[in-house]
Design a protein around this motif. Sequence first.
Motif, PDB file in Angstrom:
ATOM      1  N   THR A 163       0.847  -1.194   0.000  1.00 11.19           N
ATOM      2  CA  THR A 163       0.000   0.000   0.000  1.00 11.19           C
ATOM      3  C   THR A 163       0.885   1.249   0.000  1.00 11.19           C
ATOM      4  N   GLY A 165       0.778   3.414   2.282  1.00  8.91           N
ATOM      5  CA  GLY A 165       1.144   3.671   3.670  1.00  8.91           C
ATOM      6  C   GLY A 165       0.749   5.036   4.199  1.00  8.91           C
ATOM      7  N   VAL A 169      -5.159   5.358   2.307  1.00  5.29           N
ATOM      8  CA  VAL A 169      -5.346   3.926   2.030  1.00  5.29           C
ATOM      9  C   VAL A 169      -6.651   3.460   2.658  1.00  5.29           C
ATOM     10  N   ARG A 174      -5.607  -1.774   3.743  1.00  7.40           N
ATOM     11  CA  ARG A 174      -4.576  -1.732   4.775  1.00  7.40           C
ATOM     12  C   ARG A 174      -4.426  -3.105   5.430  1.00  7.40           C
ATOM     13  N   CYS A 215      -2.511   0.833  -4.686  1.00  4.81           N
ATOM     14  CA  CYS A 215      -1.569  -0.195  -4.228  1.00  4.81           C
ATOM     15  C   CYS A 215      -0.766  -0.754  -5.408  1.00  4.81           C
TER      16      CYS A 215
END
Length: 222
Positions: A163, A165, A169, A174, A215
């Motif tokens: 992801t 981060g 997200v 996550r 992602c």
Amino acid sequence: INPAYVDFETRREARIMLELMQSAREGAQIQVLEGVRGAVRPPIIARGLKARIGLDARSVTALNNFERALTGEVDSAVLSRTLRDRRFDGTIRRAIRDGKRLRAEQIRRMVERYRLRLLKARALRIARTEGTMGANSAANFLWEQAVDEGRLDASQIRRDWVTRGDGKVRPHHREVPGLNPDGRKMGETFLTPDGAAMFPGDPALPARGRANCRCRLRLSTV
């Protein structure tokens, strides 16, 4: 060129066209139904349809609600619309303060600007969704091709769902790295809250699991 990838891309193009046509049809149906329920004359319904070409059902609903909020006694909630053209905020605030109605031409201009921004937002959403899917699927196919050609050993390849981060997200994305702590091997699908996926943006996922996904698929040898 990997024949499997060519076939995948061909099917992807067909899917995109089908989804675009379906979403446009759903948007048109909403506009017609609202017109019929409101006893609106067919010529006016037709004009509304023309103005909403290219919008999906969610966007048509948002546009109709925006227009209604500006008609009659102005609803202050329009000032919370993210995609509104803020250059009209002063006019809207004065109308609310003075208890006056907006002129038809003012409403038309505000609605048109909102419509254009809805179209742009939808285009960006589609571009990001398909861009993520295209990049991740291409990477996956390239490594598969290397395995087929004997340049890589499939048992030595690890695939990870990564992801961005950041705070953008979505919660169920996550969770994916934690659901696949050891990554996945070639040919194995990732476990996700939305179902099995070969990579981020996999068209096998429902819309909520791939729309606007940022992602990426990370492949490495171990």
